[in-house]
Design a protein around this motif. Structure first.
Motif, PDB file in Angstrom:
ATOM      1  N   THR A 189      33.838  36.543  48.546  1.00 55.06           N
ATOM      2  CA  THR A 189      32.908  37.274  47.197  1.00 55.06           C
ATOM      3  C   THR A 189      31.586  37.188  47.562  1.00 55.06           C
ATOM      4  OG1 THR A 189      33.590  35.329  46.211  1.00 55.06           O
ATOM      5  CG2 THR A 189      34.522  37.301  45.447  1.00 55.06           C
ATOM      6  N   GLY A 199      34.531  43.577  50.628  1.00 56.38           N
ATOM      7  CA  GLY A 199      34.315  42.176  50.725  1.00 56.38           C
ATOM      8  C   GLY A 199      33.574  41.760  52.128  1.00 56.38           C
ATOM      9  N   SER A 251      23.267  40.889  47.042  1.00 61.37           N
ATOM     10  CA  SER A 251      24.185  39.891  47.382  1.00 61.37           C
ATOM     11  C   SER A 251      23.685  38.628  47.067  1.00 61.37           C
ATOM     12  CB  SER A 251      24.459  40.148  49.035  1.00 61.37           C
ATOM     13  OG  SER A 251      25.309  39.044  49.537  1.00 61.37           O
ATOM     14  N   PRO A 255      38.225  33.961  45.651  1.00 59.65           N
ATOM     15  CA  PRO A 255      37.023  34.501  45.076  1.00 59.65           C
ATOM     16  C   PRO A 255      36.408  33.256  44.482  1.00 59.65           C
ATOM     17  CG  PRO A 255      38.945  35.243  43.788  1.00 59.65           C
ATOM     18  CD  PRO A 255      39.354  34.636  44.973  1.00 59.65           C
ATOM     19  N   ASN A 308      28.852  36.843  39.785  1.00 65.20           N
ATOM     20  CA  ASN A 308      29.818  37.398  40.482  1.00 65.20           C
ATOM     21  C   ASN A 308      30.876  38.160  39.847  1.00 65.20           C
ATOM     22  OD1 ASN A 308      29.228  36.634  43.297  1.00 65.20           O
ATOM     23  ND2 ASN A 308      29.528  34.466  42.434  1.00 65.20           N
ATOM     24  N   LYS A 345      27.599  42.992  46.360  1.00 63.21           N
ATOM     25  CA  LYS A 345      28.053  43.161  44.978  1.00 63.21           C
ATOM     26  C   LYS A 345      27.573  44.542  44.552  1.00 63.21           C
ATOM     27  CE  LYS A 345      29.641  39.183  43.961  1.00 63.21           C
ATOM     28  NZ  LYS A 345      30.062  38.895  45.127  1.00 63.21           N
ATOM     29  N   ASP A 351      32.897  29.660  37.356  1.00 69.01           N
ATOM     30  CA  ASP A 351      32.681  30.856  38.376  1.00 69.01           C
ATOM     31  C   ASP A 351      33.008  30.276  39.670  1.00 69.01           C
ATOM     32  OD1 ASP A 351      30.380  29.015  37.725  1.00 69.01           O
ATOM     33  OD2 ASP A 351      29.115  30.294  38.868  1.00 69.01           O
ATOM     34  N   HIS A 388      32.921  32.205  50.868  1.00 67.28           N
ATOM     35  CA  HIS A 388      33.958  33.002  50.348  1.00 67.28           C
ATOM     36  C   HIS A 388      33.643  34.431  50.477  1.00 67.28           C
ATOM     37  CE1 HIS A 388      36.134  29.518  48.613  1.00 67.28           C
ATOM     38  NE2 HIS A 388      34.646  29.046  48.302  1.00 67.28           N
ATOM     39  N   ASP A 396      39.501  33.739  51.571  1.00 67.38           N
ATOM     40  CA  ASP A 396      39.753  34.694  50.498  1.00 67.38           C
ATOM     41  C   ASP A 396      39.869  34.603  49.363  1.00 67.38           C
ATOM     42  OD1 ASP A 396      39.871  36.586  52.798  1.00 67.38           O
ATOM     43  OD2 ASP A 396      41.912  36.250  53.423  1.00 67.38           O
ATOM     44  N   TYR A 411      38.512  40.084  37.957  1.00 67.75           N
ATOM     45  CA  TYR A 411      37.836  38.891  38.579  1.00 67.75           C
ATOM     46  C   TYR A 411      37.670  37.863  37.415  1.00 67.75           C
ATOM     47  CZ  TYR A 411      34.421  36.290  41.139  1.00 67.75           C
ATOM     48  OH  TYR A 411      33.689  35.437  41.890  1.00 67.75           O
TER      49      TYR A 411
END
Length: 636
Positions: free
Chosen positions: A95, A117, A41, A551, A592, A99, A541, A93, A549, A598
């Protein structure tokens, strides 16, 4: 579905970066005991933290391994929950959570764990606004980037475009290359070009005109033919792409877009350097994906592909002199030398580009007018390198004497280890045979404060060369690296921190300003050639809205597509320094980017937005027109 699931939530706590709650659910038919939980993460646990319900066994950058309380057994249908206060930064966020995750069971097996998430506790996360307006066009032509000058009258859509019978072979080849590009990008659509004459089609006549600027083109539409004039192959290539775009829009959205029957287009790029960067160290992209991205760059008239091939997380380029770089440094997993990082679970992941792969990619890019600029990130961001080749380490240096901003300990090549330069020389020898462009990018970014200062070899070097600290050591290192490149006929490109400690000789050096826009002005004032790539506008990114919400990453704030489109990279650059600004570049950092969806969500439409900013003068830009056209543009 896995037998275990992990859920995480975060809530703010006054005076800190909040409280992270982690809950592991046992969905199997057996009780769970004697295990550890590993997850990755970007929301990292800090050295000073408090853990309620478990304990942190091990952490390496974004990798965390937690143990439950001694003797804990989680029954089928039950759960284990622990909470941590003491984080390295505040998540912004959804995200920013887990992971990847896996359990290590009592028998040593690693088993996958499902996850979701990061949930926000205790407050509303906001509503993300639409990223694109409906869009509108005043001139009904699908061209992106928008050209310098245009005066057209719409007419009947031709069946196809084809070259006149007297077209020379080199123009026929250029024509067929753009035709093949279109077919790769829009495989289900009718082709815009034909190599042979077709009834109902329109002929294209190619003219070489020496008075036209480099990379520029002119298109003249008449009732009988289209005349494409250019002084060079690049201009002809861009003119053909414009014709393919015009055909595509007129077919795909006949209500809003037409094909011109009469008139002219005169066009040329605003900047010489119109780039896009891709980080393949954090997430590996197969050759087909890299070539697809290069196709998209060409369609958007971008001409630089900056290929970020190494970082802490992996070394992705085959170097025959040092096979360990990819045998060890391109592989991450629970039982590998490199521990799992963002996106890595119970199974090891690996991937690298063979030299034959590289030749294919470089040749493909060259055929489309795109130059590949490879990056080997040194001296920092070198964990994978150092773990692959331990001879690069000063063995007397304390193993955790400094940490990079991403949490990696002792991750920089040592300027006082002489093998460092032998190693880089052999790497550059193989790179110059693979990459024919002028520049090799050497990174130079984010070396930790305090790096090398506990290395006895560096202390001796500092005394001998009268160097004052980390920045001086890096400047010493980069000057030697620049000499290695110069000996091999290459120029040095780097990130803006390569200017620290006096930097390197400005002649033939190109630096990229990423930390903030003002840095680009400072670099130009110091005499460097500059490419502007500020995280606040051109890092793809970054999240596109402030809402929880939405990402994306958050260190540079959020960048809606309209901001990336409208941002003027020249900013307050004085007129006398404009010649130092080579251009602009989008950057795709992939910590990410764990899925194709994504990737497409964050990269598009911002990549075409940066492309238009790189090509089209400020006074010719129009956000609503861009929004109407970009909906038809290809994604990865």
């Amino acid at each position: 579905m896995a037998d275990y699931r992990l859920e995480t939530s975060w809530r703010p706590v006054e005076g800190g970066f909040g409280r992270l709650t982690v809950t592991l659910f046992n969905l199997s038919a057996e009780p769970l005991s004697g295990f550890s939980l590993a997850y990755t993460s970007e929301t990292r646990v800090a050295d000073k933290h408090v853990c309620d319900g478990g304990s942190l066994k091990r952490q390496v950058a974004h990798f965390h391994e937690f143990l439950p309380s001694e003797g804990l057994s989680v029954p089928p249908g039950g759960h284990w929950r622990f909470a941590v206060e003491g984080l390295s930064r505040e998540p912004k966020h959804v995200t920013a959570g887990v992971k990847s995750a896996y359990l290590t069971l009592a028998d040593g097996r690693h088993v996958p764990v499902d996850f979701g998430g990061l949930m926000l506790e205790g407050r509303d996360g906001g509503v993300a606004p639409p990223l694109l307006p409906p869009g509108r066009v005043q001139e009904p032509y699908s061209l992106l980037p928008w050209p310098l000058a245009l005066a057209l009258k719409a007419g009947e859509l031709p069946v196809v475009l084809y070259p006149t019978g007297k077209t020379r072979p080199n123009a026929i080849k250029a024509f067929s290359l753009v035709l093949a590009l279109y077919q790769r990008l829009y495989p289900a659509d009718k082709v815009p070009f034909s190599l042979s004459a077709v009834e109902g089609g329109r002929a294209i006549r190619f003219v070489t005109e020496s008075s036209i600027a480099e990379s520029a083109y002119e298109l003249r539409f008449t009732a009988h033919e289209i005349v494409l004039s250019s002084a060079d192959a690049a201009g002809r290539h861009y003119g053909l792409i414009s014709l393919a775009q015009l055909m595509h829009g007129a077919r795909a959205d006949r209500e809003n877009f037409k094909f011109p029957n009469f008139g002219t287009i005169a066009d040329q790029p605003r900047y010489d350097w119109r780039g896009c960067h891709l980080d393949v160290a954090r997430q590996f992209y197969p050759v087909a994906d890299v070539m697809r991205l290069i196709d998209i760059l060409a369609w958007n008239k971008l001409n630089i592909f900056h290929w970020h091939l190494t970082d802490d997380e992996a070394w992705r380029l085959e170097i025959k002199a040092y096979p360990a770089l990819t045998e060890i440094g391109a592989r991450r997993g629970p039982d590998e030398v490199l521990v799992p990082q963002l996106g890595d679970g119970a199974d090891p992941r690996s991937g690298h580009y063979t030299q034959e792969d590289v030749r294919r990619i470089v040749a493909h890019a060259a055929s489309l007018g795109v130059e590949v600029v490879p990056e080997i990130d040194v001296p920092g961001h070198s964990t994978a390198t150092l773990l692959s080749l331990p001879a690069l380490v000063d063995g007397q240096e304390a193993p955790d004497s400094y940490r990079a901003v991403q949490g990696y300990p002792n991750n920089a090549l040592n300027p006082a280890v002489e093998f460092t330069y032998e190693f880089l020389g052999k790497v550059f020898d193989e790179m110059v045979a693979l990459f024919p462009g002028d520049y090799i990018h050497i990174g130079g970014d984010e070396v930790a404060n305090g790096a090398w200062l506990s290395s006895p070899l560096c202390k001796a070097l500092m005394e001998r060369e009268r160097l004052a600290g980390m920045a001086d050591l890096q400047s010493y290192f980069l000057k030697r690296v620049k000499a290695l490149l110069s000996e091999r006929g290459r120029r040095l490109a780097g990130w803006n921190e390569a200017s620290l400690g006096g930097g390197v000789d400005r002649d033939g050096t190109l630096l990229m300003a990423w930390e903030k826009p003002a840095v680009g002005i400072e670099l130009a004032q110091q005499g460097y050639d500059v490419v502007m790539t500020p995280g606040q506008a051109y890092y793809l990114d970054m999240a596109q809205a402030e809402a929880w919400d939405e990402p994306g990453a958050s260190w540079a704030g959020h960048a809606p597509p309209e901001h990336s489109y409208a941002y003027e990279a020249e900013g307050e650059l004085p007129d006398g320094l404009r010649e130092k600004m080579r251009g602009i570049q989008a950057c795709i950092w992939t910590e990410n980017f764990l899925s194709r969806a994504y990737f497409n969500r964050l990269v598009f439409p911002r990549l075409p937005a940066v492309a238009e900013a790189a090509w089209t003068p400020l006074e010719r830009k129009d956000w609503d027109r861009f929004a109407a056209i970009v909906r038809m543009w290809p994604m990865l």
